[in-house]
Design a protein around this motif. Structure first.
Motif, PDB file in Angstrom:
ATOM      1  N   VAL A 146       0.889  19.958 -11.478  1.00 12.48           N
ATOM      2  CA  VAL A 146       0.858  19.805  -9.876  1.00 12.48           C
ATOM      3  C   VAL A 146       2.020  20.700  -9.320  1.00 12.48           C
ATOM      4  O   VAL A 146       3.229  20.381  -9.644  1.00 12.48           O
ATOM      5  CB  VAL A 146       0.952  18.416  -9.414  1.00 12.48           C
ATOM      6  CG1 VAL A 146       0.791  18.402  -7.964  1.00 12.48           C
ATOM      7  CG2 VAL A 146      -0.065  17.685 -10.258  1.00 12.48           C
ATOM      8  N   PRO A 147       2.057  21.519  -8.274  1.00 14.30           N
ATOM      9  CA  PRO A 147       2.916  22.316  -7.686  1.00 14.30           C
ATOM     10  C   PRO A 147       4.141  21.452  -7.261  1.00 14.30           C
ATOM     11  O   PRO A 147       3.943  20.390  -6.667  1.00 14.30           O
ATOM     12  CB  PRO A 147       2.119  23.074  -6.620  1.00 14.30           C
ATOM     13  CG  PRO A 147       0.714  23.092  -6.739  1.00 14.30           C
ATOM     14  CD  PRO A 147       0.419  21.946  -7.461  1.00 14.30           C
ATOM     15  N   ASP A 148       5.211  22.047  -7.562  1.00  9.85           N
ATOM     16  CA  ASP A 148       6.370  21.419  -7.090  1.00  9.85           C
ATOM     17  C   ASP A 148       6.996  21.855  -5.976  1.00  9.85           C
ATOM     18  O   ASP A 148       7.751  22.767  -5.713  1.00  9.85           O
ATOM     19  CB  ASP A 148       7.229  21.395  -8.520  1.00  9.85           C
ATOM     20  CG  ASP A 148       8.507  20.593  -8.168  1.00  9.85           C
ATOM     21  OD1 ASP A 148       8.886  19.762  -7.270  1.00  9.85           O
ATOM     22  OD2 ASP A 148       9.525  20.655  -9.144  1.00  9.85           O
ATOM     23  N   HIS A 149       6.722  21.140  -4.936  1.00  5.74           N
ATOM     24  CA  HIS A 149       7.081  21.417  -3.465  1.00  5.74           C
ATOM     25  C   HIS A 149       8.197  20.252  -3.011  1.00  5.74           C
ATOM     26  O   HIS A 149       8.535  20.188  -1.820  1.00  5.74           O
ATOM     27  CB  HIS A 149       6.011  21.541  -2.442  1.00  5.74           C
ATOM     28  CG  HIS A 149       5.083  22.705  -2.820  1.00  5.74           C
ATOM     29  ND1 HIS A 149       4.180  23.056  -1.914  1.00  5.74           N
ATOM     30  CD2 HIS A 149       5.309  23.771  -3.588  1.00  5.74           C
ATOM     31  CE1 HIS A 149       3.468  24.337  -2.231  1.00  5.74           C
ATOM     32  NE2 HIS A 149       4.330  24.765  -3.323  1.00  5.74           N
ATOM     33  N   ARG A 150       8.983  19.776  -3.929  1.00  7.59           N
ATOM     34  CA  ARG A 150       9.954  18.752  -3.517  1.00  7.59           C
ATOM     35  C   ARG A 150      11.002  19.621  -2.762  1.00  7.59           C
ATOM     36  O   ARG A 150      11.246  20.881  -2.755  1.00  7.59           O
ATOM     37  CB  ARG A 150      10.631  18.074  -4.843  1.00  7.59           C
ATOM     38  CG  ARG A 150       9.844  17.064  -5.390  1.00  7.59           C
ATOM     39  CD  ARG A 150      10.117  16.440  -6.794  1.00  7.59           C
ATOM     40  NE  ARG A 150      10.169  17.563  -7.797  1.00  7.59           N
ATOM     41  CZ  ARG A 150      10.238  17.048  -9.206  1.00  7.59           C
ATOM     42  NH1 ARG A 150      10.668  15.945  -9.501  1.00  7.59           N
ATOM     43  NH2 ARG A 150      10.414  17.968  -9.950  1.00  7.59           N
ATOM     44  N   PRO A 151      11.718  18.777  -1.695  1.00  8.40           N
ATOM     45  CA  PRO A 151      12.757  19.439  -0.596  1.00  8.40           C
ATOM     46  C   PRO A 151      13.699  20.351  -1.188  1.00  8.40           C
ATOM     47  O   PRO A 151      13.868  21.501  -0.696  1.00  8.40           O
ATOM     48  CB  PRO A 151      13.068  18.103  -0.019  1.00  8.40           C
ATOM     49  CG  PRO A 151      12.115  17.323  -0.383  1.00  8.40           C
ATOM     50  CD  PRO A 151      11.551  17.291  -1.418  1.00  8.40           C
ATOM     51  N   GLU A 152      14.150  19.846  -2.549  1.00 12.06           N
ATOM     52  CA  GLU A 152      15.104  20.750  -2.874  1.00 12.06           C
ATOM     53  C   GLU A 152      14.849  22.032  -3.455  1.00 12.06           C
ATOM     54  O   GLU A 152      15.932  23.109  -3.550  1.00 12.06           O
ATOM     55  CB  GLU A 152      15.963  20.149  -4.132  1.00 12.06           C
ATOM     56  CG  GLU A 152      14.960  19.647  -5.361  1.00 12.06           C
ATOM     57  CD  GLU A 152      14.417  18.162  -5.012  1.00 12.06           C
ATOM     58  OE1 GLU A 152      14.314  17.459  -6.178  1.00 12.06           O
ATOM     59  OE2 GLU A 152      14.298  17.792  -3.827  1.00 12.06           O
ATOM     60  N   ARG A 153      13.486  22.066  -3.581  1.00 11.25           N
ATOM     61  CA  ARG A 153      12.953  23.528  -4.228  1.00 11.25           C
ATOM     62  C   ARG A 153      12.435  24.620  -2.974  1.00 11.25           C
ATOM     63  O   ARG A 153      12.369  25.841  -3.464  1.00 11.25           O
ATOM     64  CB  ARG A 153      11.857  23.337  -5.284  1.00 11.25           C
ATOM     65  CG  ARG A 153      12.434  22.557  -6.633  1.00 11.25           C
ATOM     66  CD  ARG A 153      11.013  22.724  -7.492  1.00 11.25           C
ATOM     67  NE  ARG A 153      11.191  24.035  -8.079  1.00 11.25           N
ATOM     68  CZ  ARG A 153      10.168  25.104  -8.021  1.00 11.25           C
ATOM     69  NH1 ARG A 153       8.992  24.562  -7.317  1.00 11.25           N
ATOM     70  NH2 ARG A 153      10.206  26.198  -8.428  1.00 11.25           N
ATOM     71  N   LEU A 154      12.279  23.884  -1.770  1.00 13.54           N
ATOM     72  CA  LEU A 154      11.489  24.552  -0.554  1.00 13.54           C
ATOM     73  C   LEU A 154      12.432  25.881  -0.258  1.00 13.54           C
ATOM     74  O   LEU A 154      11.806  26.926  -0.159  1.00 13.54           O
ATOM     75  CB  LEU A 154      11.393  23.697   0.440  1.00 13.54           C
ATOM     76  CG  LEU A 154      10.033  22.520   0.187  1.00 13.54           C
ATOM     77  CD1 LEU A 154       9.762  21.922   1.434  1.00 13.54           C
ATOM     78  CD2 LEU A 154       8.936  23.545  -0.200  1.00 13.54           C
ATOM     79  N   PRO A 155      13.573  25.618  -0.280  1.00 18.22           N
ATOM     80  CA  PRO A 155      14.375  26.950   0.245  1.00 18.22           C
ATOM     81  C   PRO A 155      14.242  27.974  -0.346  1.00 18.22           C
ATOM     82  O   PRO A 155      13.968  29.278  -0.037  1.00 18.22           O
ATOM     83  CB  PRO A 155      15.918  26.541   0.508  1.00 18.22           C
ATOM     84  CG  PRO A 155      15.846  24.948   0.676  1.00 18.22           C
ATOM     85  CD  PRO A 155      14.480  24.614  -0.019  1.00 18.22           C
ATOM     86  N   GLY A 156      14.046  28.021  -1.859  1.00 19.37           N
ATOM     87  CA  GLY A 156      13.874  29.339  -2.471  1.00 19.37           C
ATOM     88  C   GLY A 156      12.495  29.494  -2.615  1.00 19.37           C
ATOM     89  O   GLY A 156      11.966  30.946  -2.650  1.00 19.37           O
ATOM     90  N   LEU A 157      11.470  28.589  -2.400  1.00 17.82           N
ATOM     91  CA  LEU A 157      10.131  29.007  -2.335  1.00 17.82           C
ATOM     92  C   LEU A 157       9.955  29.786  -1.156  1.00 17.82           C
ATOM     93  O   LEU A 157       9.024  30.825  -1.090  1.00 17.82           O
ATOM     94  CB  LEU A 157       9.177  28.047  -2.515  1.00 17.82           C
ATOM     95  CG  LEU A 157       9.160  27.274  -3.947  1.00 17.82           C
ATOM     96  CD1 LEU A 157       8.664  25.721  -3.839  1.00 17.82           C
ATOM     97  CD2 LEU A 157       8.875  27.978  -5.038  1.00 17.82           C
ATOM     98  N   VAL A 158      10.445  29.271  -0.243  1.00 18.98           N
ATOM     99  CA  VAL A 158      10.223  29.914   1.226  1.00 18.98           C
ATOM    100  C   VAL A 158      10.841  31.317   1.343  1.00 18.98           C
ATOM    101  O   VAL A 158      10.359  32.076   1.817  1.00 18.98           O
ATOM    102  CB  VAL A 158      10.886  29.017   2.302  1.00 18.98           C
ATOM    103  CG1 VAL A 158      10.963  29.611   3.686  1.00 18.98           C
ATOM    104  CG2 VAL A 158       9.959  27.791   2.416  1.00 18.98           C
TER     105      VAL A 158
END
Length: 336
Positions: A146-158
């Protein structure tokens, strides 16, 4: 994501024959008999659903999703084991082929009447309870794909999202303007701080539907069963309110900041009081609604990357559109 699918995939005779053969095999195992011609009323670029009439007079549904929603069979099966009273439980899944065999869920909230505030409130309360129950399984869901969009990962993904000129349609009239991208980039420091506060806020990550509205929940005898997990991820649970509150505002014809929308938010947040005070939860919700649009853009990019390029055109504006929403006020922006 190299594989793509789309409408021409779902209408291909060979694909249908193979998918229906799998469904009939699963029906046989369950002691059910197909009787009548399958119908394919739902065909979208990212998924299709085929209605299978049974000898009993009931029907089941064969659903297939594209690569951008590859998590759905795994997630639907897991939720069916962990919280069966809250979801449409699959009869069978085939993750490698992204197939689900589902019972008929009956009427949706939209079909039974979603024009009353109380109906949305009851739905949100039940959905929060589902998320609370699933939170201990968040790590397992990520391990299952399941895609990991936990908040700590969002800045890098964005950051990666903003660098994607192709999906952002940068420089095109229907895309993200270069000036708009510069404004979002300039705000990434504040965005990262908001994500850190969400991650450290005491509310655990859980399943985040990301497209929760009145057509994605069945209602019967006051019981809500949630389905259609093609957009879902593991993230901060409060991000689910981004789409839901917008739909509620549209259906109920409410302006931003209307007290009725605040009531819906608070009914949802009350289910999380084991993890913070009312004031703390409201603050975290504000952060989630701020973080949400860029996370939603990530979801759309994932979905569209799994679609035949020529079929992306109709929906291509979704990624730059949600990216630009980062700079817009939230649904609760006028809250007193």
């Amino acid at each position: 994501m190299s594989e793509t699918t789309g409408i021409r995939t779902w209408r291909d005779a060979d694909w249908r024959t193979a998918a229906l053969a799998w469904a009939v095999e699963q029906l046989d195992r369950a002691g059910l008999v197909l009787e009548g011609e399958p119908e394919q009323p739902h065909v979208r670029s990212w998924s299709t659903a085929i209605r299978l009439p049974l000898r009993s007079g009931d029907a089941v549904w064969l659903k297939s999703v594209g690569p951008g929603s590859a998590q759905e069979p795994v997630l639907a099966e897991a939720l069916g084991r962990w919280v069966p009273g809250h979801v449409l439980v699959p009869l069978a899944v085939e993750p490698s082929r992204r197939l689900l065999l589902l019972p008929d869920g009956g009427r949706t909230l939209r079909g039974t009447g979603s024009g009353e505030l109380a109906a949305w409130e009851a739905m949100l309360v039940d959905h929060a309870r589902l998320q609370v129950a699933v939170a201990p399984h968040a790590d397992e869901l990520v391990r299952r794909g399941v895609p990991d969009h936990r908040p700590e990962r969002l800045p890098g993904l964005v950051a990666d999202l903003l660098a994607d000129d192709e999906m952002q349609l940068v420089g095109r009239s229907d895309g993200l303007s270069r000036a708009g991208r510069e404004r979002v980039v300039a705000d990434l420091g504040a965005y990262a701080r908001a994500c850190r506060e969400l991650a450290n806020g005491g509310v655990p990550a859980s399943v985040q539907h990301d497209d929760l509205h009145d057509a994605n929940v069945f209602v019967a005898d006051g019981r809500h069963r949630f389905f259609d997990w093609g957009d879902a991820s593991v993230s901060h649970p409060f991000l689910v309110l981004l789409v839901t509150l917008r739909f509620a505002a549209r259906v109920l014809e409410l302006p931003n900041g209307d007290p009725a929308l605040v009531r819906l938010r608070d009914a949802y947040l009350d289910q999380w009081l084991d993890f913070g005070t009312t004031s703390e939860l409201r603050e975290l919700c504000g952060l989630a609604l701020r973080v949400g649009p860029l996370q939603r853009a990530l979801t759309w990019r994932r979905i569209l990357r799994g679609v035949h390029p020529e079929e992306r055109v109709e929906w291509a504006g979704s990624v730059p559109g949600w990216t630009a929403e980062h700079l817009a006020p939230s649904t609760l922006s006028a809250e007193p």
